[in-house]
Design a protein around this motif. Structure first.
Motif, PDB file in Angstrom:
ATOM      1  N   GLY A  15      50.221  39.426  42.581  1.00  0.00           N
ATOM      2  CA  GLY A  15      51.517  40.047  42.391  1.00  0.00           C
ATOM      3  C   GLY A  15      52.662  39.059  42.335  1.00  0.00           C
ATOM      4  O   GLY A  15      53.824  39.430  42.479  1.00  0.00           O
ATOM      5  N   ALA A  16      52.360  37.787  42.094  1.00  0.00           N
ATOM      6  CA  ALA A  16      53.410  36.780  42.060  1.00  0.00           C
ATOM      7  C   ALA A  16      54.296  36.958  40.838  1.00  0.00           C
ATOM      8  O   ALA A  16      55.484  36.632  40.863  1.00  0.00           O
ATOM      9  CB  ALA A  16      52.802  35.388  42.066  1.00  0.00           C
ATOM     10  N   GLY A  17      53.747  37.501  39.750  1.00  0.00           N
ATOM     11  CA  GLY A  17      54.533  37.688  38.546  1.00  0.00           C
ATOM     12  C   GLY A  17      53.986  36.920  37.360  1.00  0.00           C
ATOM     13  O   GLY A  17      54.652  36.802  36.326  1.00  0.00           O
ATOM     14  N   LYS A  18      52.781  36.421  37.477  1.00  0.00           N
ATOM     15  CA  LYS A  18      52.192  35.623  36.398  1.00  0.00           C
ATOM     16  C   LYS A  18      51.977  36.467  35.143  1.00  0.00           C
ATOM     17  O   LYS A  18      52.377  36.103  34.041  1.00  0.00           O
ATOM     18  CB  LYS A  18      50.848  35.037  36.862  1.00  0.00           C
ATOM     19  CG  LYS A  18      50.931  34.275  38.168  1.00  0.00           C
ATOM     20  CD  LYS A  18      49.588  33.718  38.595  1.00  0.00           C
ATOM     21  CE  LYS A  18      48.541  34.773  38.902  1.00  0.00           C
ATOM     22  NZ  LYS A  18      48.822  35.613  40.094  1.00  0.00           N
ATOM     23  N   SER A  19      51.333  37.608  35.350  1.00  0.00           N
ATOM     24  CA  SER A  19      51.071  38.461  34.188  1.00  0.00           C
ATOM     25  C   SER A  19      52.372  38.944  33.570  1.00  0.00           C
ATOM     26  O   SER A  19      52.480  39.076  32.350  1.00  0.00           O
ATOM     27  CB  SER A  19      50.234  39.664  34.604  1.00  0.00           C
ATOM     28  OG  SER A  19      49.004  39.235  35.123  1.00  0.00           O
ATOM     29  N   ARG A  72      53.446  38.792  29.670  1.00  0.00           N
ATOM     30  CA  ARG A  72      53.866  39.987  28.935  1.00  0.00           C
ATOM     31  C   ARG A  72      55.245  39.796  28.334  1.00  0.00           C
ATOM     32  O   ARG A  72      55.511  40.235  27.215  1.00  0.00           O
ATOM     33  CB  ARG A  72      53.893  41.208  29.862  1.00  0.00           C
ATOM     34  CG  ARG A  72      52.523  41.701  30.251  1.00  0.00           C
ATOM     35  CD  ARG A  72      52.637  42.806  31.272  1.00  0.00           C
ATOM     36  NE  ARG A  72      51.324  43.150  31.813  1.00  0.00           N
ATOM     37  CZ  ARG A  72      51.139  43.704  33.008  1.00  0.00           C
ATOM     38  NH1 ARG A  72      52.181  43.977  33.783  1.00  0.00           N
ATOM     39  NH2 ARG A  72      49.932  43.999  33.420  1.00  0.00           N
ATOM     40  N   GLU A 101      44.220  34.937  33.132  1.00  0.00           N
ATOM     41  CA  GLU A 101      42.988  34.946  33.913  1.00  0.00           C
ATOM     42  C   GLU A 101      41.748  34.997  33.040  1.00  0.00           C
ATOM     43  O   GLU A 101      40.936  35.917  33.149  1.00  0.00           O
ATOM     44  CB  GLU A 101      42.996  36.140  34.877  1.00  0.00           C
ATOM     45  CG  GLU A 101      44.305  36.227  35.628  1.00  0.00           C
ATOM     46  CD  GLU A 101      44.127  36.480  37.116  1.00  0.00           C
ATOM     47  OE1 GLU A 101      42.998  36.356  37.598  1.00  0.00           O
ATOM     48  OE2 GLU A 101      45.137  36.746  37.780  1.00  0.00           O
ATOM     49  N   THR A 153      50.315  50.979  39.907  1.00  0.00           N
ATOM     50  CA  THR A 153      51.441  50.040  39.850  1.00  0.00           C
ATOM     51  C   THR A 153      51.149  48.757  40.634  1.00  0.00           C
ATOM     52  O   THR A 153      51.966  47.849  40.630  1.00  0.00           O
ATOM     53  CB  THR A 153      52.723  50.676  40.428  1.00  0.00           C
ATOM     54  OG1 THR A 153      52.485  51.006  41.792  1.00  0.00           O
ATOM     55  CG2 THR A 153      53.115  51.915  39.660  1.00  0.00           C
ATOM     56  N   LEU A 154      50.001  48.701  41.300  1.00  0.00           N
ATOM     57  CA  LEU A 154      49.693  47.501  42.080  1.00  0.00           C
ATOM     58  C   LEU A 154      49.174  46.389  41.182  1.00  0.00           C
ATOM     59  O   LEU A 154      48.613  46.642  40.126  1.00  0.00           O
ATOM     60  CB  LEU A 154      48.639  47.827  43.140  1.00  0.00           C
ATOM     61  CG  LEU A 154      49.011  48.927  44.131  1.00  0.00           C
ATOM     62  CD1 LEU A 154      47.867  49.150  45.097  1.00  0.00           C
ATOM     63  CD2 LEU A 154      50.283  48.564  44.873  1.00  0.00           C
ATOM     64  N   GLU A 186      45.344  40.166  30.639  1.00  0.00           N
ATOM     65  CA  GLU A 186      44.589  40.329  31.865  1.00  0.00           C
ATOM     66  C   GLU A 186      43.727  41.587  31.774  1.00  0.00           C
ATOM     67  O   GLU A 186      44.103  42.564  31.152  1.00  0.00           O
ATOM     68  CB  GLU A 186      45.617  40.490  32.996  1.00  0.00           C
ATOM     69  CG  GLU A 186      45.086  40.870  34.323  1.00  0.00           C
ATOM     70  CD  GLU A 186      46.242  41.085  35.306  1.00  0.00           C
ATOM     71  OE1 GLU A 186      46.347  40.267  36.219  1.00  0.00           O
ATOM     72  OE2 GLU A 186      47.031  42.019  35.145  1.00  0.00           O
ATOM     73  N   GLN A 220      43.777  32.343  38.738  1.00  0.00           N
ATOM     74  CA  GLN A 220      43.579  32.319  40.182  1.00  0.00           C
ATOM     75  C   GLN A 220      42.678  31.137  40.514  1.00  0.00           C
ATOM     76  O   GLN A 220      42.761  30.546  41.584  1.00  0.00           O
ATOM     77  CB  GLN A 220      42.873  33.599  40.652  1.00  0.00           C
ATOM     78  CG  GLN A 220      43.674  34.854  40.493  1.00  0.00           C
ATOM     79  CD  GLN A 220      44.848  34.900  41.442  1.00  0.00           C
ATOM     80  OE1 GLN A 220      45.075  33.985  42.229  1.00  0.00           O
ATOM     81  NE2 GLN A 220      45.620  35.965  41.350  1.00  0.00           N
ATOM     82  N   GLY A 234      45.043  42.030  42.208  1.00  0.00           N
ATOM     83  CA  GLY A 234      44.460  41.667  43.490  1.00  0.00           C
ATOM     84  C   GLY A 234      44.541  42.801  44.509  1.00  0.00           C
ATOM     85  O   GLY A 234      43.584  43.081  45.233  1.00  0.00           O
TER      86      GLY A 234
HETATM   87  N1  LIG Z   1      53.310  48.531  35.443  1.00  0.00           N
HETATM   88  C1  LIG Z   1      53.945  48.150  36.564  1.00  0.00           C
HETATM   89  N2  LIG Z   1      54.772  49.020  37.181  1.00  0.00           N
HETATM   90  C2  LIG Z   1      55.412  48.668  38.323  1.00  0.00           C
HETATM   91  N3  LIG Z   1      55.285  47.483  38.920  1.00  0.00           N
HETATM   92  C3  LIG Z   1      54.482  46.586  38.352  1.00  0.00           C
HETATM   93  C4  LIG Z   1      53.758  46.875  37.153  1.00  0.00           C
HETATM   94  N4  LIG Z   1      53.036  45.791  36.828  1.00  0.00           N
HETATM   95  C5  LIG Z   1      53.285  44.868  37.773  1.00  0.00           C
HETATM   96  N5  LIG Z   1      54.148  45.320  38.690  1.00  0.00           N
HETATM   97  C6  LIG Z   1      54.651  44.616  39.873  1.00  0.00           C
HETATM   98  O1  LIG Z   1      55.209  43.418  39.456  1.00  0.00           O
HETATM   99  C7  LIG Z   1      54.871  42.372  40.346  1.00  0.00           C
HETATM  100  C8  LIG Z   1      54.249  41.225  39.585  1.00  0.00           C
HETATM  101  O2  LIG Z   1      53.044  41.675  38.995  1.00  0.00           O
HETATM  102  P1  LIG Z   1      52.138  40.769  38.047  1.00  0.00           P
HETATM  103  O3  LIG Z   1      51.124  41.663  37.488  1.00  0.00           O
HETATM  104  O4  LIG Z   1      52.997  40.031  37.114  1.00  0.00           O
HETATM  105  O5  LIG Z   1      51.484  39.790  39.116  1.00  0.00           O
HETATM  106  P2  LIG Z   1      50.347  38.683  38.895  1.00  0.00           P
HETATM  107  O6  LIG Z   1      50.945  37.432  39.336  1.00  0.00           O
HETATM  108  O7  LIG Z   1      49.805  38.736  37.554  1.00  0.00           O
HETATM  109  O8  LIG Z   1      49.274  39.173  39.973  1.00  0.00           O
HETATM  110  P3  LIG Z   1      47.668  39.198  39.868  1.00  0.00           P
HETATM  111  O9  LIG Z   1      47.194  37.846  40.060  1.00  0.00           O
HETATM  112  O10 LIG Z   1      47.259  40.089  41.007  1.00  0.00           O
HETATM  113  O11 LIG Z   1      47.320  39.759  38.546  1.00  0.00           O
HETATM  114  C9  LIG Z   1      53.935  42.985  41.376  1.00  0.00           C
HETATM  115  O12 LIG Z   1      54.663  43.246  42.522  1.00  0.00           O
HETATM  116  C10 LIG Z   1      53.482  44.267  40.772  1.00  0.00           C
HETATM  117  O13 LIG Z   1      53.272  45.244  41.746  1.00  0.00           O
END
Ligand SMILES: Nc1ncnc2c1ncn2[C@@H]1O[C@H](COP(=O)(O)OP(=O)(O)OP(=O)(O)O)[C@@H](O)[C@H]1O
Ligand SMILES: Nc1ncnc2c1ncn2[C@@H]1O[C@H](COP(=O)(O)OP(=O)(O)OP(=O)(O)O)[C@@H](O)[C@H]1O
Ligand SMILES: CC(C)C[C@H](N)C(=O)O
Ligand SMILES: [Mg+2]
Ligand SMILES: [Mg+2]
Lengths: 273, 404, 356, 293, 263
Positions: free
Chosen positions: E38-42, E46, E166, A152-153, E89, E198, A156
């Motif tokens: 984990g900012a929420g970009k992905s 989605r 990314e 779930t992380l 991603e 990034q 990064g």
């Molecule tokens: N499948 C999931 N189940 C639970 N939480 C999730 C899931 N995917 C993402 N998250 C949470 O949602 C938040 C945003 O995640 P996201 O993947 O959108 O970040 P990001 O900006 O793409 O980060 P990164 O650059 O590390 O990929 C994070 O806190 C992450 O832990």
């Protein structure tokens, strides 16, 4: 403990594809050694040969006196070769803590039966290692996510867990395959500092594959450059940087403020200690 | 609960224990009503019902109305045990237990509870023996497989189809049913110097062509088959394809009226070449009892006594015969003033001549011997109600002297 | 704090209920209850193999058969036509578990090379080969009617089979009642051991091996050994279950160990929630108890449209099969984590309600 | 020996068609359809009901469609699994099989099911030994079907879509591949193939199917594994190896190792399967489970 | 053209991955979305492509419209057919299939064989490594090669909008340039691009607009040029200004130390 890792004329072929072609280099004890090169140059394959996941078609890999080419992957791990993977290779449903505990496998003994019977020896062992793993987690900065399932992380975070897990094998040589890919610049720096701190604190060698040139230049003591499976350059960052082949094959232009970065890093490592 | 608990006497001074309450006497049935043998099971239950219905409305057993406690095991061993454990304290005897795994599994329980149990099946594995001491409370209804095979072979010899010294073949199922029948053919072959080629089948074959090739090479004059009816059909088809115009002698379990189903491409071949050696009279045959059973079967279906899915075939007669045997034993026990389980067991042992009307006559004085040494020869006939016609009853010296 | 009290009293309640089972259930359902627990032991082994180790087996029933038959052969005296060694029951039982473990070890050249579905299909071969051996070697199997199982006796106390009467609190404390406690103890110990294994060092290694064998190897896990290790462990569990099944049935019959058993064992662990020890227990109980209850319903006349003979409606067996099949389908659709997940959710909801 | 091989060849085509049905479903959804045999029996049973009234061909077409429809119903059920775990879906087919098998057993009873196929009991003479016409048809129809399926996999986008959607649902939906329609189609084909296999399995000289015949489909499992679970070509080769291996074993075992008994031939496919797996863990043509790190 | 308004995204019962996020992507733009781990970009990507469901996530509030059409509730296939392609991603290549099959799968919605073949040719020309490895199983490619394959596959459907999550992850500096060029070129041919990176230097280098996401909120939206010059952005994402102290406050490192393990 201070052992050098030596690759001697390592070649690797898959069918018609030559992935590595007579690659040689030596990682000196306690050094940070970067392996760089274009995509598909054979860097990860090189790692795979070292950790026994690929069998070299020719050549040898020695860690101290031990010929790693004769050993199975788990035996190589037992030699103190720790590895973090380029493509995150965690167990997604398990907690971060459990993921880190697996890394203690080579250091622990409890088998099915003693675990099933919860023998005092098994319990003591588990407790001691959990404590050490938590120490490592704090060091890498994972305290907050220890109980979260790794899957779930965000990307990064998972990269950091990878690094921590490799560290938790208590390696004599730590192999990191693109540890900062997908991290923002700020965090890259943090990881770079961490890597340096690990080396300094534990006195182990680090082999690093990275595309982030500023980081490589500031962190590495020695750099080996691969292209199309061949070693095209080998030396200190400065020597390699000056090498015309490298610039052509890989860097193109570079404007990385390498020296300044290196200074800053030193500063930070000093802060941590 | 064991069988040794105290018994009481009823108003007529007859000793009773389990399964008898007020004016009712309960008899168990443990059969396959939903699994692979459900068609047979249902038909046999119909036969059981016809008999006890007849007794309930006419000459009552010891003055009691018989109630059947019918339980389905779906050919599952575990379910059979649960079903029997559940009914055991409430029944006096079991008039039908189907399936050799289930028969084997329940043997200790039957002995321990002294429950007289009528088996469905003709393997001599159902007889009491040194290896199977627990079979003491089991009763086989009919001729055991090896004996019937011997009778069948002597009939073929009598008809001139095989002569001493001829090669013959025997296709048999792996495991005890096949092995059991094979004992008969081996014994007969030894006596008459026949060259026996035996072939094991599993019942899961796609076809029997390659098996048959072996018999062809051996130049057999007749082929015996002890296997499920489907295998018999495959055998006939393979023989037809290989143009082997030879007699086929089917053991009772290998024969079923479905073999002469109108849509079968081998119907004609089977009608011309197959004979069954069986303790059973075909369903709907014009012998007195068989005709009566068939009539009651039809009426029972109409009146809702018998399940709509029960098929009109020889298993109805078989079920009827099972219950006749038990009925006769109950009558004898009543007469002896002891309708307890122990009394019933003893009474069955006194019956040396049970005439069911739909099987050969039976003798229960020695539970380790086949109840009969005779067999019927039945010829398949698609136009007959029950798919077959009774040809004759056979007996032979070889059968009477056979020891397995 | 109060949560802990709730949990403790819950466990105590369950324990009391389990201890009281022989006083509550009639012989027929007590037999079913014993079977539930015995298969729970087998299912625990399988869920560790499949759920934790990621190694599919369609032949778990084979190892149950090995345990059942090994106990019988070791414990029976030599018969006229039957193999037997006449060993004391306890030795026979331990020997049976060891033999089952060795059977698993013998299969490990295959088990360590293959993974996932291929291993599942390959293991299917064992079921067919066993079938052949049972048919072929009557001296071992006792033929399709099977052979008798020697009763289990320790220190003169008989714990299975038919026994002399022993009345306690209005209940005839026979072999079945005594066997319940034996099986209960074995099942609880098996579950505890498995939980420790799953959560401990071997389990963690298996989990990573399942998700990423290469990474596991790089962490020092000897993959071929881990694969055969978990296969041996699950086989030993199956063998132990086989002994219990044999003791309950008193006759071992080859038909019991058909492919259906292996498939049913898989249904148990999936229904319970793959990889969960508690789930395996719940799954085993449901898969064995549900049909028995449905059969009871079908024959008791409680449901008007059902009749075992099929005269007055659907036959009980058909009804039971349809409902059972449908139950499997529905649980898998609506509860992705299996019954263990369902249970966990219910507990969580209950504790939230209490807290709120 | 010619006779033996001919015999092997004739059963090979049936194994191959059944195996191909498994493979197409597996390729499309990563589910091993353990209810395949019941689907086969369902299709054949429907034909047996219709053929006497409508004639064989219309009956067969409807029967094949019913087999396909039955498979689609199973697909709907498995597809409803939220976790999309292929193992859970596979296990669900066991539950579904329990239901179909119970109902079919109830319907069929002790009857033998015949399709009333037009080849009846005719056979040809080839090199002195006879060869049933129905088996010749099985060979021809089998080859044609196999060819058609190969062509679909090779020359249309369908094959690519099929595999993509089985491997990774999220990615394939990002590529615009409707997993639903792809998997429905793979089950349609698989169910249809099961019925076709069933028709030949019931034909002379096999003499019909009965309520227990569903398990016959399991005998195709060694064929799939030997060939490789996700390879159509492998299914065909596997069918050949199993069919011929069994026939040869039947011929030779009584002479070479009579102790083993005739029934040993029926486990020969499984032993061949284990032997192949020891050398090639993903079958002869199966894609190796590759994992790069 | 692509309008995200007040979007809030949630996974399971957990926290909000995006909160009240609004992003406006005009036709023909290249929008860069940057932000930390984990900012929420992905999650944003989605949400647009309709694949949150595969991660047990959902849109709780807000709307996404494309050409005035609300994308809520549309399946990923429908959204792709509208012309929005998403290169996810982590590459997500189909590892058991060959490079060529991966690309063909990328063109699954293209009906015309000719168009598909042309697109294929174009991509192979652009990335010769893919042509070279066309029959290799994609799972065996190196990390960077897989990333290129993922981008190439995304181009196969000739989309009107490309969402790149990314795209330069694990690429060598040279290859990063190649991808940047590719973005410029497809954009020049009329494709609108949203790129999450990034590598902010690269992203802001090719972008017309930029959006910064932090802890699920859009904290900054401006022209790319303006963002490049913003000191905050430089400090956090461009790895730049050393004088400002390496951005340690943005990513506080632990102060723990580690000693050698002995047991
Ligand atoms: N499948 C999931 N189940 C639970 N939480 C999730 C899931 N995917 C993402 N998250 C949470 O949602 C938040 C945003 O995640 P996201 O993947 O959108 O970040 P990001 O900006 O793409 O980060 P990164 O650059 O590390 O990929 C994070 O806190 C992450 O832990
Ligand atoms: N098992 C394999 N089979 C076939 N080819 C392989 C295999 N492993 C690696 N290769 C090929 O070898 C080459 C080198 O791959 P490798 O992963 O070592 O590259 P890399 O230097 O790590 O690249 P990157 O920076 O993109 O990760 C690639 O072209 C890859 O396709
Ligand atoms: C007689 C039949 C109904 C049973 C079959 N012979 C069996 O093995 O159980
Ligand atoms: Mg790499
Ligand atoms: Mg992301």
């Amino acid at each position: 403990m201070a052992r050098s890792l030596t690759l001697q004329d390592v070649s690797l072929r898959f069918g018609g594809i030559s992935v590595l072609d007579g690659v040689s280099f030596t990682v000196n004890p306690g050094s940070i050694h970067a392996v760089i090169g274009p995509n598909g140059a054979g860097k990860s394959s090189c790692f795979n040969v070292i950790s026994g996941l690929y069998r070299a078609t020719a050549g040898s890999v020695h860690f101290g006196d031990v010929d790693l080419c004769r050993l199975a992957p788990h035996q190589i791990a037992a030699q103190g070769v720790g590895r973090a993977f380029q493509n995150i290779a965690l167990a997604p449903h398990e907690t971060v803590l459990d993921n880190l505990m697996v890394a203690r496998h080579r250091l622990t003994r409890a088998g099915m039966i003693s675990t099933a019977l919860a023998l005092p020896s098994a319990r003591r062992e588990a407790a001691a290692h959990r404590q050490r793993v938590e120490e490592i987690a704090i060091f890498v900065g994972l305290t907050d996510v220890l109980r979260a399932p790794a899957g779930t992380l965000s990307y990064g975070w998972r990269k950091k867990v990878e690094l921590a897990r490799a560290l938790a094998t208590e390696p004599d040589i730590l192999m990191l395959d693109e540890p900062v890919a997908g991290m923002p610049a700020g965090e890259k720096m943090e990881i770079a500092a961490l890597i340096r701190a690990i080396r300094d604190a534990l006195g182990i060698s680090v082999v690093l594959v990275e595309h982030d040139m500023p980081m490589v230049m500031s962190l590495a003591d020695h750099i080996t450059v691969l292209d199309f499976g061949r070693r095209i350059a080998d030396g200190t960052p400065r020597e390699v940087m000056a090498d015309f082949h490298v610039i052509q094959a890989y860097l193109g232009t570079t404007d990385a403020p390498a020296d300044e970065l290196a200074d800053a890093l030193n500063q930070e490592v000093a802060d941590r200690a | 609960a064991g069988g040794a608990s105290g018994s009481t006497a009823n108003a007529d001074g007859v000793k009773i224990d389990y399964g008898v309450k007020d004016k009712e006497l309960t008899i168990g049935v443990v059969s396959d009503l939903s699994g692979p043998f459900s068609a047979q099971g249902q038909s046999m239950v119909a036969g059981n019902q016809i008999y006890f219905n007849e007794r309930n409305t006419g000459d009552k057993i010891c003055g009691y109305t018989v109630k059947l406690d019918v339980q389905d095991h779906g050919y599952d061993v575990q379910k059979a045990q649960t079903a029997f454990n559940g009914m055991e304290p409430k029944v006096l005897a079991v008039t039908q237990l189907l399936g050799s795994p289930q028969i084997g599994a329940l043997a200790p329980a039957m002995t321990n509870s002294e429950t007289t149990t009528i088996l469905s099946g003709w393997s001599s594995a159902g007889l009491a023996s040194a290896d199977q001491p627990n079979n003491a409370y089991y009763a086989v209804v009919g001729t055991t497989l090896p004996v019937a095979v011997i009778d069948g072979l002597s009939y073929l010899a009598q008809q001139g189809a095989i002569k001493d010294g001829n090669p013959i073949g025997h296709i048999h199922l792996t495991g005890d049913m096949g092995d059991n029948a094979l004992k008969g053919s081996k014994a007969y072959a030894k006596k008459h110097n026949l060259k026996l080629t035996d072939i094991e089948v599993t019942g899961q074959e796609v076809d029997l062509t390659s098996q048959l090739a072996k018999l062809k090479r051996a130049g057999v004059k007749a082929v015996l088959v002890t296997a499920p009816p489907k295998t018999t059909g495959q055998l006939a088809a393979a023989m037809q394809a290989a143009r082997m115009d030879l007699p086929i002698l089917a053991s009772a379990p290998a024969y079923s009226p479905t073999l002469v189903d109108a849509s079968s491409p081998t119907k004609d071949f089977i009608e011309r070449h197959l004979l069954a050696t069986t303790p059973l009279v075909p369903f709907g045959d014009d012998t007195e009892t068989s005709a009566k059973v068939a009539k009651e079967f039809d009426e029972g279906k109409k009146s809702g006594l018998i399940a709509g899915s029960a098929v009109a075939n020889q298993e109805v007669n078989y079920g009827y015969a099972m219950s006749v045997v038990l009925g006769d034993a109950l009558d004898a026990a009543c007469k002896a003033g002891d309708l307890t389980r122990a009394g019933l067991h003893k009474a069955l042992g006194t019956l040396d001549h049970v005439t069911t009307g739909v099987t050969v006559d039976l003798d229960y004085t020695d539970r380790s011997r086949t109840p009969s040494t005779k067999a019927y020869i039945v010829k398949p006939d698609g136009s007959a109600v029950g798919g077959g016609k009774l040809v004759t009853e056979v007996s032979s010296d070889e059968a009477t002297t056979f020891q397995d | 704090m109060s949560d802990l009290i709730w949990k403790r009293s819950g466990i105590a309640l369950v324990a009391v209920l389990l201890l009281a089972v022989p006083f509550i259930l009639e012989n027929d359902m007590l037999g079913v209850a014993i079977v539930c627990l015995a298969y729970a032991v087998a299912a625990i082994g399988l869920t560790v193999l499949v759920g934790v180790g990621g190694q599919l087996s369609l032949a778990h029933g084979f190892f149950v058969a090995v345990g059942a038959y090994a106990y019988t052969v070791f414990g029976s005296p030599k018969g006229e036509h039957l193999f037997g060694f006449g060993l004391p029951p306890l030795i026979a039982a331990i020997g049976a578990v060891v033999v089952a473990a060795f059977a698993g070890l013998a299969f490990s050249p295959i088990a360590r090379r293959l993974g996932g579905l291929y291993l599942g299909m390959a293991s299917l071969a064992l079921v067919f080969i066993a079938d052949y051996v049972f048919q072929r070697v009557g001296a071992l199997s006792g033929g399709s009617g099977g052979r008798m199982v020697p009763a289990f006796t320790v220190g003169g106390l008989q714990l299975s089979g038919f026994t002399k009467h022993l009345w306690i609190a209005g209940v005839d404390f026979g072999g079945m009642q005594r066997l319940w406690y034996l099986v209960l103890i074995v099942a609880v110990l098996s579950a505890v051991a498995a939980l420790r294994i799953v959560r401990g060092r071997p389990g963690q290694a298996l989990q990573l091996m399942r998700d990423n064998p290469a990474a596991a190897a790089a962490m020092g896990v000897n993959i071929p050994r881990a694969k055969s290790g978990v296969f041996v462990m699950s086989s030993a569990y199956a063998g132990l279950a086989g002994v219990l099944i044999a003791l309950q049935a008193q006759t071992v019959v080859p038909h019991t160990f058909s492919m259906t058993l292996s498939l049913n064992l898989l249904v148990m662990i999936i229904l319970g929630g793959l990889g969960s020890v508690q789930g395996a227990v719940v799954g085993a109980v449901v898969v064995n108890l549900l049909p028995a209850i449905l059969d009871k319903l079908g024959t008791s006349g409680a449901l008007a449209f059902i009749d075992p003979t099929g005269v007055r409606g659907m036959s009980g067996g058909l009804f039971s099969a349809l409902v059972f099949g449908a139950a499997v389908v529905l649980v898998l659709i609506f509860e992705p984590l299996g019954l263990a997940g369902l249970f966990r959710r219910a507990v969580r909801r209950a504790s939230i309600t209490r807290a709120g | 020996m010619l006779e033996t091989l001919l015999q092997g060849l004739s059963s090979s085509s049936i194994y191959a068609v059944l195996a191909l049905g498994f493979v197409v479903i597996y390729k499309g959804t990563k589910v091993v359809n353990l209810a395949h045999g019941s689907v086969m029996l369902l299709g054949v049973y429907v034909i047996s009901l219709l053929a006497p009234r409508l004639g064989f061909w219309p009956g067969a077409v409807i029967g094949i469609l019913v087999g396909a429809a039955g498979a689609v119903v199973i697909q709907f059920m498995t597809n409803a699994v939220r976790s999309k775990d292929h193992l859970v879906m596979t296990i669900m087919t066991i539950g579904i099989n329990v239901m179909i098998a119970a109902e079919l057993t109830h319907e069929i009873g002790d009857a033998t099911v015949f399709t009333g196929d037009p080849w009846g009991n005719r056979s040809l003479s080839i090199g002195g030994s006879s060869f049933p016409v129905s088996r010749l048809m099985a060979l021809i129809v089998g080859s044609v079907l196999i060819g058609v399926i190969f062509a679909i996999f090779r020359f249309t986008q369908f094959g690519v879509k099929l595999r993509a959607s089985a491997v990774d649902a999220e990615t394939s939906s990002l590529l615009g591949i409707s997993q639903r329609s792809v998997s429905i189609w793979s089950w349609v084909i698989g169910g249809g193939l099961a019925t076709v296999g069933g028709i030949f399995l019931a034909a002379f000289p096999a003499n019909g199917l009965d309520s227990g015949s569903a398990t016959l489909a399991m005998s195709a499992i060694p064929a799939i594994i030997i060939g490789g679970m996700d390879s159509a070509g492998g299914a065909v080769l596997g069918g050949l190896i199993v069919g011929c291996g069994e026939a040869v074993a039947r011929r030779l075992i009584p002479e070479l190792a009579p102790v083993l008994g005739d029934s040993f031939a029926s486990v020969v496919p499984f032993i061949l399967m284990l032997a192949v797996l020891l050398v090639r863990p993903s079958g002869l043509f199966g894609s190796k489970v590759v994992q790069r790190v | 053209m692509l309008q995200i308004t007040g979007l809030t995204v949630k996974y399971g019962v957990g926290v909000h991955a995006l909160q009240d996020a609004s992003v406006d992507v005009p036709e023909g733009a290249v929008a860069a979305v940057i932000g930390g781990n984990g900012a929420g970009k992905s999650s944003l990507m989605r949400a647009i492509s309709g694949t949150l469901g595969f991660h047990a996530g959902r849109v709780v509030e807000g709307s996404i419209t494309y050409d005035g059409r609300n994308l809520a509730g549309l399946s990923p296939q429908k959204i792709l057919r509208l012309g929005i392609a998403h290169v996810p991603e982590g590459r997500r290549i189909l590892g058991e299939m060959t490079v060529l099959e991966n690309l063909r799968a990328g063109g699954a919605i293209v009906r015309s064989t000719r168009k598909r073949v042309n697109a294929l040719q174009e991509i192979m020309d652009r990335f010769p490594i893919l042509a070279e490895r066309r029959n290799q199983r994609a799972g065996l490619l190196s990390g960077g090669e897989q990333q290129i394959l993922a981008i190439g596959r995304g181009l196969m459907s000739s989309p009107k909008v490309m969402l790149l999550d990314e795209p330069t992850l694990g690429l060598s500096p040279q290859m990063v340039e190649r991808v940047a060029d590719t973005i410029r070129e497809v954009n020049a041919s009329g494709v609108t691009v949203v790129v999450v990176e990034q590598n902010a230097a690269m992203a802001l280098g090719v972008a017309t607009d930029g959006h910064v996401i932090e802890r699920g909120r859009v904290v900054l939206s401006d022209s790319a040029a303006a963002l490049r010059d913003s000191p905050d952005v430089r400090r956090l994402f461009l790895g730049g200004d050393v004088d400002e102290g390496l951005g340690l406050d943005a990513a506080p490192a632990s102060l723990a130390t580690l000693t050698r393990w002995s047991a």
